[in-house]
Design an enzyme around this catalytic site. Sequence first.
Site, PDB file in Angstrom:
ATOM      1  CE  LYS A  53      -1.828   1.859   3.680  1.00  0.00           C
ATOM      2  NZ  LYS A  53      -2.624   2.133   4.894  1.00  0.00           N
ATOM      3  CG  ASN A  92      -4.827   4.275   6.674  1.00  0.00           C
ATOM      4  OD1 ASN A  92      -4.507   3.330   5.986  1.00  0.00           O
ATOM      5  ND2 ASN A  92      -4.049   4.773   7.618  1.00  0.00           N
ATOM      6  CE1 TYR A 139     -14.359   2.579   8.119  1.00  0.00           C
ATOM      7  CE2 TYR A 139     -16.646   2.532   8.845  1.00  0.00           C
ATOM      8  CZ  TYR A 139     -15.671   2.192   7.934  1.00  0.00           C
ATOM      9  OH  TYR A 139     -16.012   1.455   6.828  1.00  0.00           O
ATOM     10  CG  ASN A 168     -24.206  -4.591   9.765  1.00  0.00           C
ATOM     11  OD1 ASN A 168     -24.862  -3.560   9.646  1.00  0.00           O
ATOM     12  ND2 ASN A 168     -23.501  -4.867  10.841  1.00  0.00           N
ATOM     13  CE  LYS A 177     -13.889  -6.746   8.710  1.00  0.00           C
ATOM     14  NZ  LYS A 177     -15.097  -6.302   7.999  1.00  0.00           N
ATOM     15  CB  ALA A 201     -28.886  -8.586  27.288  1.00  0.00           C
ATOM     16  CE1 TYR A 271     -22.940  -2.990  18.365  1.00  0.00           C
ATOM     17  CE2 TYR A 271     -25.328  -3.147  18.494  1.00  0.00           C
ATOM     18  CZ  TYR A 271     -24.097  -3.714  18.219  1.00  0.00           C
ATOM     19  OH  TYR A 271     -24.033  -5.012  17.790  1.00  0.00           O
TER      20      TYR A 271
END
EC number: 5.1.3.20
Length: 309
Positions: A53, A92, A139, A168, A177, A201, A271
């Site tokens: 890279k 990146n 990100y 996803n 990963k 949960a 999340y």
Amino acid sequence: MIIVTGGAGLIGSNIIAALNDMGRRDILVVDNLTDGTKFVNLVDLDIADYCDKEDFIASIIAGDDFGDIDAIFHQGACSATTEWNGKYLMQNNYEYSKELLHYCLLREIPFFYASSAATYGDKTDFIEERQFEGPLNVYGYSKFLFDEYVRQILPQATSPVCGFKYFNVYGPREQHKGSMASVAFHLNNQMLKGENPKLFAGSEHFLRDFVYVGDVAKVNLWAWQHGISGIYNCGTGRAESFEQVARAVLNYHGKGEIETIPFPEHLKSRYQEYTQANLTKLRAAGYQAEFKSVAEGVAEYMQWLNRKS
């Protein structure tokens, strides 16, 4: 020649596999194999060459000639949504992408890149427009910022520039990963250890758009073959629960039951509880193929993961 950055990663390696199926072998893979375990994703693929890279970025900045390039599939990035080193992520995922974009625009090379559903944050409409986006982590912000950059440039572009907001993604070639691999991957590993699959949960209420990586590769190749430009969602258009993923894993193994574990405190405010790709724009652009459901995709993935070597 076709260049695939992040070619040893999940999506990049599956794009290469799909290109091989089309008969293409003239592929330059760009990646960072500091994590040497990723090489296994390339072992059964046919490529022309490999480039580190950092060497590739230096060549792009220098304007080096790679010969005739039919397309660049830019899948190389830091994909860890838990990474909080903003400087690293911006270099990146943003600066690198800008350099590559301008290299392609100058030479009229079709450019297809990885965006992310992380650009939406906790928004719930999932429409590919600025007002519906609000990333929750750096990100997602790095991806959002590049999308915004592309939106400014698209009206003047004379060659295809196309970004896909991946939802996803799961499937073959993601073992490298680690913790960022899919739920299906981790649940299968738990089953192989003789354990029951474990979910946080409340997972039955978390709905995500789980998209099979083979379908993601197909969308990329379709966009290339049809000269598509723009930014599009890449998901199934369905929101399915983590419990449905676990059920598909259990169905494959034919045993076990779901166990629940406490939800980590540090993830609660960051999340995404719900994602569902709005496919209106993608369908309007002409993509009509169906996407595998969780039941279909996980079943195929389980066969691949548990195949006899």
